[in-house]
Design a protein around this motif. Sequence first.
Motif, short mmCIF file in Angstrom:
data_model
loop_
_atom_site.label_atom_id
_atom_site.label_comp_id
_atom_site.label_asym_id
_atom_site.label_seq_id
_atom_site.Cartn_x
_atom_site.Cartn_y
_atom_site.Cartn_z
N GLN A 245 1.08 -1.32 -0.01
CA GLN A 245 -0.31 -0.51 0.17
C GLN A 245 1.06 1.71 -0.16
N GLY A 246 0.34 2.05 -0.90
CA GLY A 246 1.56 3.61 -1.06
C GLY A 246 0.80 4.44 -2.49
N ASP A 247 1.51 5.54 -2.27
CA ASP A 247 1.82 6.08 -3.34
C ASP A 247 2.54 5.32 -4.35
N THR A 248 2.72 5.15 -5.72
CA THR A 248 3.61 4.62 -6.78
C THR A 248 4.59 5.57 -7.06
N LEU A 249 3.75 6.90 -7.57
CA LEU A 249 4.32 8.42 -8.00
C LEU A 249 5.55 8.95 -7.39
N ARG A 250 5.18 9.01 -6.24
CA ARG A 250 5.25 9.04 -5.09
C ARG A 250 5.94 8.55 -4.14
N SER A 251 6.13 7.28 -3.90
CA SER A 251 6.85 6.34 -2.91
C SER A 251 6.57 5.23 -3.37
N PRO A 252 7.47 4.77 -4.34
CA PRO A 252 7.13 3.51 -4.88
C PRO A 252 7.69 2.16 -3.57
N TRP A 282 8.97 14.54 -8.53
CA TRP A 282 8.70 13.96 -9.78
C TRP A 282 10.48 14.54 -10.69
N SER A 283 10.43 15.68 -11.10
CA SER A 283 11.38 16.70 -11.37
C SER A 283 12.57 16.15 -11.65
N SER A 284 12.67 15.73 -9.92
CA SER A 284 13.79 15.30 -9.74
C SER A 284 14.30 14.08 -8.42
N ASP A 285 13.13 13.24 -9.69
CA ASP A 285 13.54 11.52 -8.87
C ASP A 285 14.49 11.07 -8.35
N LYS A 286 14.43 10.79 -7.33
CA LYS A 286 15.83 9.86 -7.35
C LYS A 286 15.76 8.71 -8.16
N PHE A 287 15.17 7.72 -8.62
CA PHE A 287 14.70 6.65 -8.80
C PHE A 287 15.48 6.65 -10.39
N GLY A 288 15.34 7.97 -10.83
CA GLY A 288 15.35 7.98 -12.47
C GLY A 288 14.12 8.08 -13.21
N ARG A 289 13.58 8.17 -12.54
CA ARG A 289 12.43 7.41 -13.67
C ARG A 289 11.29 8.51 -14.65
N ASN A 290 11.97 9.56 -14.69
CA ASN A 290 11.70 10.78 -15.28
C ASN A 290 12.55 10.89 -16.37
N ILE A 291 12.49 9.77 -17.30
CA ILE A 291 12.78 9.37 -18.47
C ILE A 291 12.91 10.39 -19.54
N TRP A 292 11.85 11.01 -19.59
CA TRP A 292 10.95 11.74 -20.55
C TRP A 292 10.88 13.06 -19.85
#
Length: 325
Positions: A245-252, A282-292
């Motif tokens: 349970q959790g917010d996938t986009l903010r906290s996977p 998201w603009s500075s996502d530590k998981f590097g998901r902001n690919i594009w």
Amino acid sequence: FIFYKYLSEKIELRANEILQYDNIDFKTAWESGDEELKEELKAQCIQDLGYFVEPEYLFSTIISMIQGKENILPALERSLKKIEDSTIGQESEDDFGGLFSDIDLASPKLGKTAEDKNRLISDVLVALDGIDFGLEDAQDIDILGDAYEYMIGQFAAGAGKKAGEFYTPRPVVNLLIRILDPKPGETVYDPACGSGGMLIEAVHHMHHDNLCCGSIFGQEKNVVNAAIAKMNLFLHGASDFNVMQGDTLRSPKILQGSEIAKFDCVIANPPFSLEKWGATEWSSDKFGRNIWGTPSDSCGDYAWIQHMVKSMAPETSRMAVGQPA
């Protein structure tokens, strides 16, 4: 309450199987005073099923209280908590933690007085008691799961626009699964799993006669929906799954070390045009998901797609996603 009855009957069935060579049943063994036997029985049940329910907290015990015209609400609340507590420190703790947290037996929706609430819940439990879940027949377990999912679908049909938060129509699910074509033993991940329909259909597609195959993963923001997804998977006979349970986009939550976990199959029907989804983070996502890049905070559709792409394993992975045209 369907799930409570299911867990109670399953634990009683397994305990009786373990005790069959001792010529004693579960309730008699528990009343015998043989502490060593009780501890061994509890340990074996937790190992086999992931949880344990003492006889005094079984569904059948609550039914006996109803027949005795007792107030069942305190005992029922304790029983549900005991199931969750039995998994503390076990591998199954994440699966059962908070499973019944959305059940509020004191809710005014159940009646104005404690007597009204007790009467309503008692009537529901008695009605369920008259239904044979047929747990000794694996085919019937799947029927039970399908019945549960049917009720979710009926509830969704009356929920209007909000239904998309937890339920995807079966034809859409079937189409996405057929496109994805998960194979037995592959990992499957749904980052917006709702009530778990995508994951269940993936398991069916992989190997319908053995619902424990594969490794099933999901995450769901809504606490109630996450609990429903776990119950839904259990009722379909699945055991090898991990729903967080959790917010996938903010906290996977599904990670490998400090990185986003990778899967063979990634599937989702995420919430359409999600607003205030976390564009700043998201603009500075530590998981590097902001690919594009970073989508507008008024529409998170492409953030979901980027998260799913980042979750794909190299070479073998496939992805299927439902998005608005």
